[in-house]
Design an enzyme around this catalytic site. Structure first.
Site, PDB file in Angstrom:
ATOM      1  CG  HIS A  99     -30.138 -12.101 -57.943  1.00  0.00           C
ATOM      2  ND1 HIS A  99     -29.066 -10.982 -57.987  1.00  0.00           N
ATOM      3  CD2 HIS A  99     -30.562 -12.306 -59.225  1.00  0.00           C
ATOM      4  CE1 HIS A  99     -28.766 -11.009 -59.352  1.00  0.00           C
ATOM      5  NE2 HIS A  99     -29.559 -11.722 -60.145  1.00  0.00           N
ATOM      6  CB  CYS A 118     -26.963  -6.613 -60.084  1.00  0.00           C
ATOM      7  SG  CYS A 118     -27.287  -5.209 -61.265  1.00  0.00           S
TER       8      CYS A 118
END
Length: 318
Positions: free
Chosen positions: A221, A252
């Site tokens: 990420h 997420c």
């Protein structure tokens, strides 16, 4: 007339000649969206990504709609994709998810574990040890049915509740998933706190534990802008599979500090500049990300998408 910018191809000795981009935009990229996305849009997204040369596109997840309502249409999506969908991976959190995948004749599934106790509880409603007991029958049944099984392990580079995650703890979790029978292990930097040295040390630790880079994938990420630097470290360590999301979509739903995934376009641009084969049509992915951003009502966070928009781009040497 000004020429469009292209990445200058300057290979770095010792890097892999080719990598696989494991596209997660249709699943990980869309699962946390608040607005409902029509199944027709999801279907077109998958088809566009495949047409752009991405050979592995994770389509959806057979998770309970209460936990991820955005993916409640998983069965409908895979049915609409028909024979094409048979060859696409899907996430199955447990045996119930596997049952649904088997009913549709799907051939590639993935399970999603955690390297930490807290995230296992929050994401799977299981303890750290209980998650493996849950995965064991799922993986065993999938393998017995002739399916390929991928395993994800999250929180490999840091946990928002527990802080730093010891490398040996990550290796132990990963080895347990591989020992169940998974063919590949994707190491997730779920909150984006990883840095290149950390990547190098983790891949080396897996090697010391008997798991070579050919069994590993890396999932970054870009929360702190480290994703491409981390890919560079992974390449130098010999890892040849990288998860990425078209347009940098995704986060997420259980870790609020986790922002977008590594953008597929940004990864393709860097790989092209390094002379590494990837098989992806950058222009087609940029156009797809621009298109889906319109459906989501916001611009893409990908730097390459912002820079290029949709005109034709043919990467090459200068």
């Amino acid at each position: 007339m000004n020429q469009r910018p292209l990445p200058m191809v300057v290979p770095e000795p010792g890097l892999p000649e080719r990598v696989t981009i494991y596209e997660v935009g249709a699943r990980d990229g869309l699962q946390n969206e608040s607005a409902t996305i029509p199944v027709e849009v999801k279907e077109e997204l998958v088809r566009r990504l495949l047409a752009a040369g991405l050979t592995t596109v994770e389509a959806t997840s057979f998770v309970h709609p209460r936990w991820v309502p955005q993916l409640a249409d998983a069965a409908e999506l895979m049915t609409r994709l028909g024979d094409l969908g048979t060859h696409l991976p899907v996430l199955v959190p447990n045996e119930r998810g596997l049952d649904r995948a088997l009913e549709l004749g799907l051939r590639h599934v993935a399970v999603f574990g955690s390297a930490t106790e807290t995230f296992a509880q929050r994401n799977l409603n299981r303890s750290y040890d209980e998650q493996f007991a849950m995965f064991e029958p799922t993986v065993t049944r999938a393998l017995d049915a002739g399916l390929d099984v991928r395993a994800y392990v999250s929180m490999c580079f840091g946990d928002p509740w527990e802080g730093a995650v010891p490398i040996d703890q990550v290796v132990a979790a990963g080895r347990r998933l591989l020992d169940l029978g998974a063919s590949e292990l994707s190491l997730g930097d779920t909150i984006g706190t990883g840095t290149p040295g950390h990547v190098t040390a983790l891949v080396r630790a897996f090697g010391d534990a008997g798991v070579g880079p050919d069994r590993l994938a890396l999932h970054f990420h870009d929360t702190y802008g480290q994703a491409l630097g981390n890919v560079q470290a992974g390449l130098r360590a010999g890892v040849t599979t990288y998860d990425a999301s078209a347009g940098g979509l995704g986060g997420c739903p259980y870790a609020k500090s986790a922002t977008g995934n590594l953008a597929t376009e940004d990864l393709v641009w860097m790989l092209t500049g390094l002379g590494i084969e990837h098989g992806v049509d950058l222009d087609a992915v940029v156009a797809t990300s621009t298109w889906v951003a319109g459906h989501l009502g916001r611009p893409s966070p990908s730097a390459v998408v912002r820079a290029l928009g949709t005109p034709r781009l043919t990467p090459g040497r200068r």
